[in-house]
Design an enzyme around this catalytic site. Sequence first.
Site, short mmCIF file in Angstrom:
data_model
loop_
_atom_site.label_atom_id
_atom_site.label_comp_id
_atom_site.label_asym_id
_atom_site.label_seq_id
_atom_site.Cartn_x
_atom_site.Cartn_y
_atom_site.Cartn_z
N LEU A 140 4.18 -3.66 4.25
CA LEU A 140 2.97 -2.99 4.89
C LEU A 140 2.30 -2.09 4.07
CD1 LEU A 140 4.95 -1.98 8.14
CD2 LEU A 140 3.97 -4.20 7.83
N ARG A 144 -8.60 -4.91 7.48
CA ARG A 144 -8.49 -6.38 8.03
C ARG A 144 -8.02 -6.70 9.43
NH1 ARG A 144 -5.46 -8.51 2.70
NH2 ARG A 144 -6.36 -6.66 1.67
N GLY A 173 3.46 0.62 1.00
CA GLY A 173 3.09 2.23 1.06
C GLY A 173 3.52 2.57 2.58
N GLU A 207 6.41 -4.84 -7.38
CA GLU A 207 5.62 -5.85 -7.97
C GLU A 207 5.47 -6.04 -9.57
OE1 GLU A 207 2.84 -4.66 -5.01
OE2 GLU A 207 2.25 -6.90 -4.55
N1 ADP Z 1 3.31 9.25 3.07
C1 ADP Z 1 2.85 8.35 3.60
N2 ADP Z 1 3.07 8.19 5.02
C2 ADP Z 1 2.38 7.36 5.76
N3 ADP Z 1 1.81 6.21 4.99
C3 ADP Z 1 1.73 6.33 3.94
C4 ADP Z 1 2.09 7.31 2.99
N4 ADP Z 1 2.03 6.98 1.68
C5 ADP Z 1 0.99 5.94 1.79
N5 ADP Z 1 0.88 5.42 3.03
C6 ADP Z 1 0.09 4.22 3.63
O1 ADP Z 1 0.26 3.12 2.40
C7 ADP Z 1 -0.95 2.60 2.40
C8 ADP Z 1 -0.99 2.08 0.71
O2 ADP Z 1 -0.04 1.28 0.51
P1 ADP Z 1 -0.03 0.28 -0.82
O3 ADP Z 1 1.26 -0.39 -0.60
O4 ADP Z 1 0.04 1.41 -1.83
O5 ADP Z 1 -1.08 -0.49 -0.64
P2 ADP Z 1 -2.02 -1.48 -1.73
O6 ADP Z 1 -1.08 -1.79 -2.72
O7 ADP Z 1 -2.54 -2.50 -0.72
O8 ADP Z 1 -3.13 -0.55 -2.18
C9 ADP Z 1 -2.04 3.83 2.56
O9 ADP Z 1 -3.32 3.35 2.94
C10 ADP Z 1 -1.35 4.65 3.63
O10 ADP Z 1 -1.65 3.92 4.77
C1 UVW Z 2 -3.13 -10.22 -0.93
C2 UVW Z 2 -3.47 -8.76 -0.55
O1 UVW Z 2 -3.72 -8.50 0.84
O2 UVW Z 2 -3.18 -7.69 -1.43
P1 UVW Z 2 -3.40 -6.38 -1.19
O3 UVW Z 2 -2.54 -5.78 -0.22
O4 UVW Z 2 -3.15 -5.75 -2.66
O5 UVW Z 2 -4.93 -6.19 -0.83
MG MG Z 3 -0.28 -3.85 -2.67
#
Ligand code: ADP
Ligand code: UVW
Ligand code: MG
Length: 421
Positions: free
Chosen positions: A229, A261, A350, A404
């Site tokens: 997530l 999305r 995240g 990753e």
């Molecule tokens: N401390 C936190 N509490 C709740 N949600 C968080 C926190 N830190 C990050 N997030 C959530 O995690 C998301 C980013 O996740 P991440 O796995 O880094 O995403 P991506 O790799 O797709 O950029 C942020 O948009 C936010 O919703």
């Molecule tokens: C495939 C994909 O959704 O990647 P990201 O979460 O980095 O946007």
């Molecule tokens: Mg990611």
Amino acid sequence: MTSHPSPTTAPSDEPRSAPVASRVLVLNSGSSSVKYQLLDMRDGSRLAVGLVERIGEETSRLKHTPPAGGHPREQFGPVADHEAALKAVATELAADGLGLDSPELAAIGHRVVHGGMYFTEPTVIDDAVLAEIERLIPVAPLHNPANLTGIRTAMALRPDLPQVAVFDTAFHTTMPESAARYAIDVKTADEHRIRRYGFHGTSHAYVSRATARLLGRAPEDVNVIVLHLGNGASASAVRNGRCVDTSMGLTPLEGLVMGTRSGDMDPAVIFHLMRVGGMSTDEIDTLLNKQSGLIGLCGDNDMREIRRRIDEGDEQARLAFDIYIHRLKKYIGAYYAVLGRVDAIAFTAGVGENAAPVREAAIAGLEEMGLAVDGDLNAVRSDEPRLISPPDARVAVAVVPTDEELEIATQTYALVGKNHA
Ligand SMILES: Nc1ncnc2c1ncn2[C@@H]1O[C@H](COP(=O)(O)OP(=O)(O)O)[C@@H](O)[C@H]1O
Ligand SMILES: CC(=O)OP(=O)(O)O
Ligand SMILES: [Mg+2]
């Protein structure tokens, strides 16, 4: 950790053996960001970690964290594109004596989001591989173009070095046809290679293995539901170490509610928007990929902000959260049924790693399935894999931070070593 002086430049006539250079640079180029890590593969330690975000905007930011002991450095100001971003990264690394010209660099590993059916393994990049990644742009329009620019820029900087693509789709190629195929006309599907590919595979692979380790068992012996997530989000069902189903499909749009999305919906919504709403294909594409999910439902895509608004009594944020959780719960139930026996559910990325209320709400009410979350354990904040289910729970519920970059580096280094041997 410190950067070690190079003992590694081997004479070219030495017998071929494992690579002498021990460092791998990993590049994870997203639509508007580049995340990078330089790792020493002798012990998996990080020599440098960084991020360039908001590429293409006036407010770009580069954050570079040098080897242990060094202070993070930040730069603000426009970074025009991914090529400029990568050059800025190279400059930062060079400032720490870790430049791309280092003989200790064994390879550069690239996250590539869509590998189609062709790539089931990490692959050394050549012209044919580049052409295939390019051909797949229509099914990963947010990701593959950025991945390609990252690769081309890195190749120009170090043309002599193996550049390895590690595909998000690779881990999911073990899905049976019953899970991978859509129930549409077979001829049409085959002609256009329409099937479910799945994404975030590097994370699902890493986290399912780390979950088995947390349980003290071999990956081949456990069944795990992984909930990745992040901003993008996906679930997978992993049986005995192999993926048997995942929630993303032809593109990273299917499945869970995400930051921007929509995830699953009746495909007829699209025809309706075209016929009745008068929207074009591109407008609908943008709507579903960039203006839907949490941001479409409540105007925010960051779970922290959504939780803050809920605490203030904001009904719109509450509904967005409830829709997000409802979808997540449906996938937990579905993958429970697909697997038959579930040993663990792992939350990652995240949101999964940080948002205790999401974990609590997703598992609430599933006691009959042997699932429960312990409030105190769930409140613990840590970077370590940990259990959050009560000790007597039939199914383990865990928080397992993903990595990753480490997984990409490991796969890259293993491939370069194999090719060297
Ligand atoms: N401390 C936190 N509490 C709740 N949600 C968080 C926190 N830190 C990050 N997030 C959530 O995690 C998301 C980013 O996740 P991440 O796995 O880094 O995403 P991506 O790799 O797709 O950029 C942020 O948009 C936010 O919703
Ligand atoms: C495939 C994909 O959704 O990647 P990201 O979460 O980095 O946007
Ligand atoms: Mg990611």
